[in-house]
Write a protein that holds these residues in place. Structure first.
Motif, PDB file in Angstrom:
ATOM      1  N   LYS A  16     -21.678  22.620  11.674  1.00 36.83           N
ATOM      2  CA  LYS A  16     -20.260  22.438  12.142  1.00 36.83           C
ATOM      3  C   LYS A  16     -19.913  22.524  13.361  1.00 36.83           C
ATOM      4  O   LYS A  16     -18.819  22.436  13.820  1.00 36.83           O
ATOM      5  N   TYR A  17     -20.706  23.370  14.038  1.00 36.09           N
ATOM      6  CA  TYR A  17     -20.230  24.088  15.442  1.00 36.09           C
ATOM      7  C   TYR A  17     -21.031  23.296  16.605  1.00 36.09           C
ATOM      8  O   TYR A  17     -21.945  22.591  16.418  1.00 36.09           O
ATOM      9  N   ARG A  18     -20.501  23.850  17.498  1.00 36.20           N
ATOM     10  CA  ARG A  18     -21.357  23.489  19.064  1.00 36.20           C
ATOM     11  C   ARG A  18     -21.532  25.125  19.612  1.00 36.20           C
ATOM     12  O   ARG A  18     -21.032  25.770  19.244  1.00 36.20           O
ATOM     13  N   LEU A  19     -22.709  24.825  20.392  1.00 37.24           N
ATOM     14  CA  LEU A  19     -23.125  26.132  21.128  1.00 37.24           C
ATOM     15  C   LEU A  19     -21.994  26.929  21.878  1.00 37.24           C
ATOM     16  O   LEU A  19     -22.266  27.988  21.699  1.00 37.24           O
ATOM     17  N   ILE A  20     -21.235  26.139  22.520  1.00 36.26           N
ATOM     18  CA  ILE A  20     -20.254  26.705  23.278  1.00 36.26           C
ATOM     19  C   ILE A  20     -19.233  27.773  22.125  1.00 36.26           C
ATOM     20  O   ILE A  20     -18.643  28.584  22.743  1.00 36.26           O
ATOM     21  N   ASP A  21     -19.148  27.229  20.938  1.00 40.25           N
ATOM     22  CA  ASP A  21     -18.424  28.004  20.193  1.00 40.25           C
ATOM     23  C   ASP A  21     -18.746  29.447  20.059  1.00 40.25           C
ATOM     24  O   ASP A  21     -17.989  30.158  19.727  1.00 40.25           O
ATOM     25  N   VAL A  22     -20.107  29.533  20.150  1.00 44.04           N
ATOM     26  CA  VAL A  22     -20.475  31.096  20.123  1.00 44.04           C
ATOM     27  C   VAL A  22     -19.741  31.981  21.083  1.00 44.04           C
ATOM     28  O   VAL A  22     -19.521  33.017  20.667  1.00 44.04           O
ATOM     29  N   VAL A  23     -20.003  31.432  22.633  1.00 44.94           N
ATOM     30  CA  VAL A  23     -19.621  32.100  23.356  1.00 44.94           C
ATOM     31  C   VAL A  23     -18.081  32.266  23.530  1.00 44.94           C
ATOM     32  O   VAL A  23     -17.427  33.655  23.670  1.00 44.94           O
ATOM     33  N   VAL A  24     -17.090  31.401  23.148  1.00 44.01           N
ATOM     34  CA  VAL A  24     -16.041  31.387  23.283  1.00 44.01           C
ATOM     35  C   VAL A  24     -15.412  32.185  22.047  1.00 44.01           C
ATOM     36  O   VAL A  24     -14.491  33.055  22.013  1.00 44.01           O
ATOM     37  N   SER A  25     -16.005  32.355  20.831  1.00 41.89           N
ATOM     38  CA  SER A  25     -15.757  33.267  19.780  1.00 41.89           C
ATOM     39  C   SER A  25     -15.957  34.630  19.862  1.00 41.89           C
ATOM     40  O   SER A  25     -15.387  35.680  19.621  1.00 41.89           O
ATOM     41  N   ASN A  26     -17.233  34.817  20.701  1.00 41.53           N
ATOM     42  CA  ASN A  26     -17.396  36.453  21.345  1.00 41.53           C
ATOM     43  C   ASN A  26     -16.271  36.642  21.989  1.00 41.53           C
ATOM     44  O   ASN A  26     -15.665  38.082  21.946  1.00 41.53           O
ATOM     45  N   CYS A  27     -15.852  35.791  22.966  1.00 41.13           N
ATOM     46  CA  CYS A  27     -14.583  36.381  23.757  1.00 41.13           C
ATOM     47  C   CYS A  27     -13.241  36.527  22.932  1.00 41.13           C
ATOM     48  O   CYS A  27     -12.679  37.661  23.131  1.00 41.13           O
ATOM     49  N   ILE A  28     -12.930  35.680  21.938  1.00 34.56           N
ATOM     50  CA  ILE A  28     -11.805  35.946  21.011  1.00 34.56           C
ATOM     51  C   ILE A  28     -12.039  37.416  20.354  1.00 34.56           C
ATOM     52  O   ILE A  28     -10.988  37.930  20.367  1.00 34.56           O
ATOM     53  N   ASN A  29     -12.984  37.341  19.753  1.00 36.07           N
ATOM     54  CA  ASN A  29     -13.475  38.404  18.825  1.00 36.07           C
ATOM     55  C   ASN A  29     -13.416  39.748  19.864  1.00 36.07           C
ATOM     56  O   ASN A  29     -13.062  40.950  19.132  1.00 36.07           O
ATOM     57  N   SER A  30     -13.651  39.562  20.994  1.00 31.77           N
ATOM     58  CA  SER A  30     -13.642  40.866  21.858  1.00 31.77           C
ATOM     59  C   SER A  30     -12.374  41.126  22.587  1.00 31.77           C
ATOM     60  O   SER A  30     -12.209  41.752  23.525  1.00 31.77           O
ATOM     61  N   ASN A  31     -11.404  40.408  22.098  1.00 34.21           N
ATOM     62  CA  ASN A  31      -9.819  40.530  22.531  1.00 34.21           C
ATOM     63  C   ASN A  31      -9.863  40.051  23.970  1.00 34.21           C
ATOM     64  O   ASN A  31      -9.225  40.469  24.950  1.00 34.21           O
ATOM     65  N   ILE A  32     -10.418  39.032  24.692  1.00 28.98           N
ATOM     66  CA  ILE A  32     -10.495  38.664  25.977  1.00 28.98           C
ATOM     67  C   ILE A  32      -9.985  37.135  25.907  1.00 28.98           C
ATOM     68  O   ILE A  32     -10.545  36.183  25.178  1.00 28.98           O
ATOM     69  N   ALA A  33      -8.748  36.879  26.261  1.00 35.99           N
ATOM     70  CA  ALA A  33      -8.053  35.513  26.166  1.00 35.99           C
ATOM     71  C   ALA A  33      -7.788  34.772  27.322  1.00 35.99           C
ATOM     72  O   ALA A  33      -7.213  33.730  27.267  1.00 35.99           O
ATOM     73  N   LYS A  34      -8.343  35.360  28.681  1.00 33.96           N
ATOM     74  CA  LYS A  34      -8.399  34.526  29.718  1.00 33.96           C
ATOM     75  C   LYS A  34      -9.824  34.127  29.981  1.00 33.96           C
ATOM     76  O   LYS A  34     -10.613  34.766  30.281  1.00 33.96           O
TER      77      LYS A  34
END
Length: 477
Positions: A90-108
């Motif tokens: 159900k995902y796209r590969l780009i979701d992995v790195v964007v999720s890593n950013c969100i989970n690492s509290n990087i929002a810019k």
């Protein structure tokens, strides 16, 4: 074991998954857990915003890159970039790195795109651009464009950043973390940022301790006993063995595989790209060696976690297979994986046998057998079909909407897997039509091959049925 992917929980357009705050455990991380789709609070408050804990890490922005046309994921990249390839049901590969950013509290987050970017730009915009982020948080898609100063396209990731320095300089971030958008891994980027700050480094590079599955396109780092990078070997040169210790006059050095993840101070990045190396196109082959030659402090951050190289068909296939045995855990509450919410019904299973598989939303699985496979959203599998060790990317449309008349039903092979078909060690791209009694088994054990009409290809011994291809009844591949 059966792994069933939960359906998307938000019914709204252009919004990310609903979030609940989890105030426990580590305060420096963003803690997010999925709200129950049956919660009354969700029904009363359909929009719940992402909330980021205020910290010094708000001075960090991420720059995401797609891969270029040299990636070995063709034909999956015929009409899309690698980051837009469906993955894990159900995902796209780009979701992995964007999720890593969100989970690492990087929002810019800036996403710089160019190659076959239409699908990727659409996915990022629909998924992350309207998620209720605060005034200082955002994900911005920056597509390649021509200007009066430069009529050419991006020549590399460093060239792409240089083209938009005027925008990045206006960002309040004091450091940038540069991320490839097509690898599978979980990383708390705050760890590499902390190391970067503690060592007062100009640039910090994330590296794999193990040679296994590393991406040769990012080179090999020679690191001294202080974890400082002293040399970067390029793909064109003979690679030293990863993990080899070398005794030198000054220090013991060890070689590690670069992950292509760079933390760089804003002032250093601007100076390097604008003043010192105005001709440099790539961070890996030009900017990093240039920084070393200028005597800058380049630090290595060693990563021990799960990481999969998506630069080949075999790497993509293996990553999907490992997602069915929980090597990459989709159910991690501390590091959830986010994607576009879809308004799809639950998967309907009728007398099917499913083992060790991941099943997406909105599938119709009749009297079939599925083993060790990833079945994407909207897939339809008919009676007595057998799917083994395969990746089915699913469908964008429901068959009932496509086939509205008896005449069409007679003349067109339906989207999905036909009755009595057998598929083993294959990748079936979106909207493919597999007829009845089709055998996709690579019966001649071919490693590389294709049909002239490109309806299917064989790469690394894996049969790939291309997007929207049609395979007639009784075909044997």
């Amino acid at each position: 074991m059966v792994t069933l992917q939960l359906s998307s929980i938000s019914p709204t357009n252009n919004s990310l998954l609903k979030f609940c705050h989890n105030n426990a455990k580590t305060p420096k991380k963003l803690q997010i857990s999925l709200c129950s789709s049956f919660s009354m609070s969700n029904l009363q408050h359909p929009y719940q915003n992402l909330s980021f804990s205020p910290s010094e890490n708000q001075n960090v922005a991420a720059i995401l890159f797609e891969n270029g046309s040299d990636c070995k994921l063709y034909p999956l990249m015929r009409r899309r970039s690698a980051g837009a390839i469906p993955f894990g049901a159900k995902y796209r590969l780009i979701d992995v790195v964007v999720s890593n950013c969100i989970n690492s509290n990087i929002a810019k987050i800036y996403a710089l795109t160019q190659f076959n970017s239409t699908s990727l730009n659409s996915h990022l915009t629909r998924t992350y651009s309207n998620v209720g982020l605060g005034k200082e948080e955002f994900l911005q898609v920056i597509a390649a464009c021509q200007s009066s100063e430069n009529q050419s396209w991006f020549q590399g990731n460093a060239d792409a950043v240089r083209r938009f320095l005027w925008m990045l300089e206006d960002c309040s971030a004091t450091e940038f973390i540069i991320l490839p958008g097509y690898h599978l891994y979980k990383m708390d980027y705050q760890d590499i940022l902390q190391l970067h700050h503690e060592n007062r480094a100009d640039i910090t590079i994330s590296a794999l301790r193990s040679e296994k599955k590393h991406d040769k396109g990012f080179g090999i780092l020679k690191v001294n006993s202080e974890n400082e990078v002293v040399e970067l070997f390029q793909e064109e040169t003979a690679f030293p063995l990863v993990g080899r210790v070398e005794n030198t006059k000054d220090n013991n050095c060890t070689t590690y595989a670069s992950m292509g993840i760079y933390v760089i101070r804003k002032d250093v990045m601007v100076n390097m790209l604008r003043e010192e190396l105005p001709w440099a196109n790539h961070f890996r082959s030009e900017v990093i060696p240039g920084a070393l030659s200028l005597g800058m402090k380049v630090q290595a951050y060693l990563f021990d976690g799960y990481w999969e190289n998506m630069q080949s068909i075999n790497g993509f296939y293996q990553a999907n297979m490992e997602s069915t045995n929980i090597r990459y855990n989709f159910c991690d509450r501390d590091y959830p994986l986010y994607t576009l919410p879809r308004r799809l019904p639950p998967t309907r299973v009728t007398d099917a046998v499913i083992t060790d598989s991941a099943i997406g939303d909105g599938c119709i699985l009749n009297r079939c057998r599925i083993k060790g496979s990833v079945v994407g959203v909207g897939t339809r599998i008919e009676d007595t079909a057998v799917i083994e060790d395969s990746v089915l990317m699913g469908s964008d449309i429901y068959q009932e909407d496509l086939l509205q008349s008896k005449e069409k039903k007679k003349s067109m092979i339906p989207i999905g897997i036909g009755q009595g078909s057998f598929i083993r060690k294959a990748i079936i791209d979106k909207n493919a039509r597999i007829g009845k009694r089709v055998m996709i088994i690579n019966k001649d054990n071919v490693q590389e091959g294709s049909r002239k009409d490109q309806e299917y290809m064989i790469r690394d011994g894996i049969v790939i049925v291309t997007r929207s291809a049609s395979v007639p009844d009784d075909t044997i591949l």
